[in-house]
Design a protein around this motif. Structure first.
Motif, mmCIF file in Angstrom:
data_model
loop_
_atom_site.group_PDB
_atom_site.id
_atom_site.type_symbol
_atom_site.label_atom_id
_atom_site.label_comp_id
_atom_site.label_asym_id
_atom_site.label_seq_id
_atom_site.Cartn_x
_atom_site.Cartn_y
_atom_site.Cartn_z
ATOM 1 N N VAL A 73 1.008 -1.190 -0.003
ATOM 2 C CA VAL A 73 -0.020 0.098 -0.053
ATOM 3 C C VAL A 73 0.947 1.259 0.180
ATOM 4 N N TRP A 74 1.979 1.199 0.678
ATOM 5 C CA TRP A 74 3.008 2.599 0.725
ATOM 6 C C TRP A 74 3.416 2.584 -0.731
ATOM 7 N N GLU A 75 3.577 1.572 -1.538
ATOM 8 C CA GLU A 75 4.171 1.870 -2.793
ATOM 9 C C GLU A 75 3.106 2.745 -3.704
ATOM 10 N N LEU A 76 1.729 2.414 -3.464
ATOM 11 C CA LEU A 76 0.821 3.057 -4.306
ATOM 12 C C LEU A 76 0.775 4.659 -3.774
ATOM 13 N N ARG A 77 1.108 4.910 -2.451
ATOM 14 C CA ARG A 77 1.076 6.165 -1.892
ATOM 15 C C ARG A 77 2.196 7.101 -2.602
ATOM 16 N N LEU A 78 3.224 6.339 -2.904
ATOM 17 C CA LEU A 78 4.427 6.907 -3.437
ATOM 18 C C LEU A 78 3.829 7.544 -4.852
ATOM 19 N N ALA A 79 3.059 6.809 -5.708
ATOM 20 C CA ALA A 79 2.629 7.211 -6.880
ATOM 21 C C ALA A 79 1.854 8.485 -6.754
ATOM 22 N N GLU A 80 1.071 8.439 -5.487
ATOM 23 C CA GLU A 80 -0.198 9.530 -5.499
ATOM 24 C C GLU A 80 0.499 10.904 -5.083
ATOM 25 N N ALA A 81 1.898 10.907 -4.283
ATOM 26 C CA ALA A 81 2.320 11.894 -3.723
ATOM 27 C C ALA A 81 2.395 13.408 -4.283
#
Length: 245
Positions: A73-81
């Motif tokens: 899930v944290w990798e998805l947040r990287l894309a959203e930042a």
């Protein structure tokens, strides 16, 4: 380790006009700022919605660190930042997510290999906060092989200063001169360049080539060349028999 593909706060990676990062003072990129200070600074600069997103992203990363399934899930947040925090704050937000997730060299390599140039840059900024040994050097080496000046600048932070060997480091300095990356981005430049006779020779050769071709010599070259000069004693120059001149 999987081989990667060949890519402040103030916290910004762009100048005010949106151009690639220029002469940022040492210590203003996420690589130089302790994560706790980075979060405090970023939180103060973000609006309410962005702050809420960042808090949630960091909580999720802390609760589910490491790898879980094909993508965490944290990798998805990287894309959203970038969309959530804005381009000026995205690097800092991504570094904080990587830190909260305790990303190890394997995870960092995966993100770097599969991510966008922006995500790769964040990985490079995160290295000094997450990796103590040389395990992540392949990422730095890969970034230094690219012609993406923002990746080159990010690669030359404190992690590279600690772990690049002298040969690699000298060529990294020359890469900055070739590509126009200000040497202000080279962490620990003063210490590593001091009295480095081989670097002085390389710089002099490059300056001679530029001059012979009728091309200007970068001002940064003169600056680094001056750093390579041996320190002079404040008490005069001692002769081989211990006498001062």
């Amino acid at each position: 380790m999987t081989q990667p593909h060949a890519t402040h706060v103030t916290p910004s990676t762009q100048d005010a006009d949106g151009t690639p990062a220029g002469r940022a003072p040492q210590g203003t990129t996420p690589a130089h700022i302790p994560p706790a200070d980075l979060r405090a600074t970023l939180t103060a600069e973000l609006g309410g919605a962005a702050r809420a997103w960042l808090d949630q992203a960091l909580d999720e990363a802390a609760a589910h660190p490491g790898s879980h399934g094909p993508i965490s899930v944290w990798e998805l947040r990287l894309a959203e930042a970038g969309r959530r925090c804005g381009p000026a704050h995205a690097d800092a937000a991504r570094v904080l997510v990587l830190h909260a997730a305790h990303a190890d060299p394997e995870a960092l390599t995966r993100v770097y290999s599969q991510g966008t140039a922006d995500e790769r840059r964040a990985v490079l900024h995160a290295l000094p906060h997450l990796v103590t040994g040389p395990d992540a050097l392949p990422l730095v080496e890969d970034a230094l092989r690219t012609n993406d000046t923002r990746l080159v600048a990010a690669a030359l932070g404190p992690y590279a200063a600690r772990h690049l060997d002298p040969h690699q480091w000298r060529h990294a300095v020359l890469k900055c001169l070739f590509t126009g990356v200000p040497v202000d981005h080279v962490a620990d430049l003063d210490r590593r360049a001091r009295a480095d006779a081989e670097l002085a020779r390389m710089l002099a050769d490059y300056a001679a080539e530029r001059t012979a071709a009728g091309r200007p010599v970068p001002e940064d070259l003169h600056r680094v060349l001056a750093l390579t000069e041996p320190a002079r004693s404040s008490h005069g120059t001692a002769d081989p028999h211990g006498k001062e001149s």
